[in-house]
Design an enzyme around this catalytic site. Structure first.
Site, short mmCIF file in Angstrom:
data_model
loop_
_atom_site.label_atom_id
_atom_site.label_comp_id
_atom_site.label_asym_id
_atom_site.label_seq_id
_atom_site.Cartn_x
_atom_site.Cartn_y
_atom_site.Cartn_z
N HIS A 106 0.56 -1.36 0.20
CA HIS A 106 0.08 0.11 0.19
C HIS A 106 0.53 0.97 0.07
CE1 HIS A 106 -3.53 -1.67 0.22
NE2 HIS A 106 -3.53 -2.62 1.38
N HIS A 138 -6.85 -7.02 -0.39
CA HIS A 138 -6.52 -5.31 -0.55
C HIS A 138 -6.09 -5.31 -1.76
CE1 HIS A 138 -7.65 -5.88 3.71
NE2 HIS A 138 -8.75 -4.77 3.37
#
Length: 311
Positions: free
Chosen positions: A125, A164
């Site tokens: 991320h 994710h």
């Protein structure tokens, strides 16, 4: 040859606040699972401290300086709503970078067949100048750039099966034509990116959004239809994996319904592609997975799949 696992006690010193999902117990669960007799043949290696020069392949110096300056002498500092640093976070983050870069070096040198990097904090991320989603540095993107720029490879593929979207990896490699970044992920879900229309400047990004409650059978069909053919056509010289195990049915942060056998199947399929195009050269790194029992079992199945090819 054998499968290597890179880890380091420093990864236990990145301490998040009580109740935080990305906790020390995650790495302890993985290490306990990999201490079982079935994993005695692993080549266990200490993850070295990463070189800032490798980080700078993806992040600017001002960002590196900002992260280092944020690390406190005691307690915890919040960098964004989800991401914290403690006194041990800098070295832990460097072990993640150093571990995956060392794994790339060892696999490309033919010392080991493949490798798994059991370090934390995760990385997929972290954007060019933004820590996000528990992540400080974009480990897998940094490793791809090392393979390309230091080792002179022409094509590196990354497959990210964390639940994710790997927005950070996408951001770091958005302009990089020598990479193919493929991500399967639940949508809608944090961080809100990863639509199929997001393709990268060079068409080098392939996103596969999956609806909540997608199970293993639907995942397998989607991979067979979308991601596996794309990696096959790309013909990578090295395959990197962002191995998040939070698509498991038991995970508390998402709503996909994969089982341990699905991670085992996917590992086998990715290794098939590596066998076909890059002499089995695979480097995998731990990303998410927040139910400790599911994480341990899924990571063990993933590493067992690597060992079956590495032996």
């Amino acid at each position: 040859m054998v499968t290597a696992v890179y880890s380091h006690p420093d990864c236990l010193l990145h301490v998040t606040p009580p109740g935080h999902a990305e906790q020390v117990a995650r790495i302890e669960a993985v290490e306990t699972a990999l201490a079982a007799p079935d994993f005695a043949a692993l080549d266990r290696r200490a993850a070295p401290l990463g070189d800032v020069a490798d980080i700078l392949r993806c992040h600017p110096q001002r960002y590196v300086d900002r992260i280092r300056a944020a690390v406190p002498e005691e307690g915890s500092v919040q960098l964004d709503p989800d991401t914290h640093v403690s006194p041990g976070s800098w070295n832990a983050a460097l072990r993640g970078v150093g571990g995956i870069c060392a794994a790339v070096d060892a696999v490309l040198a033919g010392e080991v067949s493949n490798a798994f990097v059991a370090c934390r904090p995760p990385g997929h991320h972290a954007e060019v100048e933004s820590p996000m989603g528990f992540c400080l540095f974009g480990n897998v993107a940094i490793a791809a750039r090392r393979a390309l720029d230091h080792h002179g490879l022409s094509r590196v593929a990354i497959v990210d099966f964390d639940v994710h979207h790997g927005n950070g990896t996408q951001d770091l490699l958005w302009n990089e034509s020598r990479t193919l970044f493929c991500s399967s992920h639940q949508m809608p879900l944090y961080p809100g990116t990863g639509a199929a229309k997001e393709r990268g400047v060079c068409g080098n990004v392939l996103n596969l959004p999956l609806a909540p409650e997608t199970g293993g059978a639907e995942m397998r069909e989607a991979y067979e239809r979308v991601i596996l053919p794309a990696v096959d056509a790309f013909q990578p010289e090295l395959l990197l994996i962002s191995a998040g195990f939070d698509a498991h049915l038991a995970d508390p942060l998402a709503q996909l319904e994969w089982q341990v056998a699905d991670f085992e199947w996917l590992t086998g399929k990715l290794c098939d592609l590596a066998d076909r195009h890059c002499d089995g050269r695979v480097v995998s790194t731990l990303e998410g997975g927040y139910d400790l029992q599911a994480l341990a079992a899924s990571a063990a199945a993933h590493v067992q799949g690597l060992m079956e090819r590495g032996g």
